[in-house]
Scaffold this active site. Sequence first.
Site, mmCIF file in Angstrom:
data_model
loop_
_atom_site.group_PDB
_atom_site.id
_atom_site.type_symbol
_atom_site.label_atom_id
_atom_site.label_comp_id
_atom_site.label_asym_id
_atom_site.label_seq_id
_atom_site.Cartn_x
_atom_site.Cartn_y
_atom_site.Cartn_z
ATOM 1 N N SER A 97 -27.639 -34.216 32.433
ATOM 2 C CA SER A 97 -27.103 -35.598 32.417
ATOM 3 C C SER A 97 -26.925 -35.724 30.997
ATOM 4 C CB SER A 97 -28.597 -36.413 33.080
ATOM 5 O OG SER A 97 -28.939 -36.144 34.069
ATOM 6 N N LYS A 172 -23.742 -40.622 37.089
ATOM 7 C CA LYS A 172 -25.148 -40.354 37.126
ATOM 8 C C LYS A 172 -26.115 -40.992 36.240
ATOM 9 C CE LYS A 172 -29.029 -37.869 36.871
ATOM 10 N NZ LYS A 172 -30.172 -37.991 37.994
ATOM 11 N N LYS A 241 -33.452 -41.596 28.083
ATOM 12 C CA LYS A 241 -32.240 -41.015 27.598
ATOM 13 C C LYS A 241 -30.928 -41.429 28.391
ATOM 14 C CE LYS A 241 -31.166 -37.047 29.083
ATOM 15 N NZ LYS A 241 -30.501 -36.571 30.248
HETATM 16 P P1 NAD Z 1 -36.546 -29.159 31.092
HETATM 17 O O1 NAD Z 1 -36.939 -29.668 29.467
HETATM 18 O O2 NAD Z 1 -37.506 -28.886 31.883
HETATM 19 O O3 NAD Z 1 -35.454 -27.938 30.776
HETATM 20 C C1 NAD Z 1 -34.646 -27.777 29.810
HETATM 21 C C2 NAD Z 1 -34.414 -26.327 29.329
HETATM 22 O O4 NAD Z 1 -33.449 -26.072 28.628
HETATM 23 C C3 NAD Z 1 -35.755 -25.832 28.961
HETATM 24 O O5 NAD Z 1 -36.407 -24.776 29.582
HETATM 25 C C4 NAD Z 1 -35.423 -25.453 27.378
HETATM 26 O O6 NAD Z 1 -35.973 -24.446 26.867
HETATM 27 C C5 NAD Z 1 -33.896 -25.272 27.581
HETATM 28 N N1 NAD Z 1 -33.043 -25.263 26.315
HETATM 29 C C6 NAD Z 1 -33.092 -26.419 25.598
HETATM 30 N N2 NAD Z 1 -32.058 -26.144 24.544
HETATM 31 C C7 NAD Z 1 -31.542 -24.879 24.767
HETATM 32 C C8 NAD Z 1 -30.518 -24.132 24.183
HETATM 33 N N3 NAD Z 1 -29.719 -24.553 23.145
HETATM 34 N N4 NAD Z 1 -30.063 -22.931 24.562
HETATM 35 C C9 NAD Z 1 -30.733 -22.491 25.867
HETATM 36 N N5 NAD Z 1 -31.890 -23.267 26.520
HETATM 37 C C10 NAD Z 1 -32.089 -24.491 26.054
HETATM 38 O O7 NAD Z 1 -35.604 -30.230 31.464
HETATM 39 P P2 NAD Z 1 -34.989 -30.720 33.000
HETATM 40 O O8 NAD Z 1 -36.075 -31.690 33.680
HETATM 41 O O9 NAD Z 1 -34.785 -29.408 33.962
HETATM 42 O O10 NAD Z 1 -33.748 -31.305 32.906
HETATM 43 C C11 NAD Z 1 -32.595 -30.744 32.590
HETATM 44 C C12 NAD Z 1 -31.250 -32.054 32.749
HETATM 45 O O11 NAD Z 1 -31.323 -32.422 34.130
HETATM 46 C C13 NAD Z 1 -31.667 -33.121 31.773
HETATM 47 O O12 NAD Z 1 -30.336 -33.501 31.468
HETATM 48 C C14 NAD Z 1 -32.250 -34.164 32.966
HETATM 49 O O13 NAD Z 1 -32.009 -35.460 32.290
HETATM 50 C C15 NAD Z 1 -31.434 -33.703 34.173
HETATM 51 N N6 NAD Z 1 -32.281 -34.001 35.306
HETATM 52 C C16 NAD Z 1 -33.466 -33.600 35.763
HETATM 53 C C17 NAD Z 1 -34.184 -34.199 36.778
HETATM 54 C C18 NAD Z 1 -35.853 -33.826 36.975
HETATM 55 O O14 NAD Z 1 -36.252 -34.501 37.986
HETATM 56 N N7 NAD Z 1 -36.396 -33.142 35.933
HETATM 57 C C19 NAD Z 1 -33.343 -34.727 37.707
HETATM 58 C C20 NAD Z 1 -32.262 -34.791 37.645
HETATM 59 C C21 NAD Z 1 -31.665 -34.605 36.346
#
Ligand code: NAD
Length: 301
Positions: A97, A172, A241
């Site tokens: 997102s 989104k 965010k």
């Molecule tokens: P999360 O923090 O669980 O996962 C993010 C992953 O990215 C982590 O494992 C982290 O180590 C990795 N990461 C960060 N920087 C990196 C880089 N430079 N290179 C490689 N890996 C890297 O987050 P999430 O909950 O999976 O969310 C991911 C996205 O999806 C966000 O933008 C969030 O807003 C969106 N989102 C989340 C949900 C939810 O329910 N969790 C639902 C819809 C959308």
Amino acid sequence: MKPVIGFVGTGAMGAPMAQNLLKAGYPLVVYDLREKAMEDLVKAGAEKASSAKELAGRSSVVITMLPASPDVETAVLGPQGVMEGAKSGDIVIDMSSSYPTSTRSICERLAVKGIRMLDAPVSGGVKGAREGTLTIMVGGEEKDYAECHPILEAMGQNVYYLGKIGAGHTVKALNNLCSACSMIITSEALIVAKKLGLNPEKVIDAINSGTGRSWSSQFKFPTFVLTNKFNSGFSIGLMNKDLEIATRLGRELRAPMSVGELVQQLYQRAVERGGGDDCHTAIIKFIEDWRGVKARSKKGG
Ligand code: NAD
């Protein structure tokens, strides 16, 4: 033959989404800053890369599922990033997102090397990611969308093409603004009901049969709030965010959102009080503190 997909960011959402790509038969290369985040995927048949650059060199479609735009910029444009390893004709799909202005600028930078880009953020939470039932909101060139549709369908149930690059990220953010508003207003309604001595579970049941119902009241309150589990897998920090993105868009377009700004400020206050990593549904605990009443069922403690 199915293209090799590189998946950058295998966290709460990325890991189950990548599992569904494996199940659909796509050869998969994964990269995450945290080794542990990749373990289950490697066991299930994915290969591991040691950088986003190496991952891009080994795949023709790269998916990013990272916390926010600065992380996407680092992973795609930074040193050892996707752009260094990708070839002309490859396609990057940012499913995080993200902030649409940043997305458009990444897309322009990639285009210099002939690399295409779609934005395809998702809604439906960790449950939707696991079950492959996510809603996916797509922006970019329509022919690139058509080419990638089978890949998106392996992770989601409802895939919407919304317009040029950044359109998916815009919608989104607006979706999450609506979702956060219903979370806050249902919390406030429950607190008033509790002050009157009413049973929170009965109140939620009644609202869910009435016109005040929402995804928050129908799913999030019974599952995460009234049970005191607060384990949706989506944090207050990430929700904040998304609210910052939505309200910023409103201000930039001279259509400021009065209610949206207030809701963003409430999430912001929760972050400032150390709640950034808490489940986004735990916003009710902050409102309870501010109002001096605990609105939830005694059932979960
Ligand atoms: P999360 O923090 O669980 O996962 C993010 C992953 O990215 C982590 O494992 C982290 O180590 C990795 N990461 C960060 N920087 C990196 C880089 N430079 N290179 C490689 N890996 C890297 O987050 P999430 O909950 O999976 O969310 C991911 C996205 O999806 C966000 O933008 C969030 O807003 C969106 N989102 C989340 C949900 C939810 O329910 N969790 C639902 C819809 C959308």
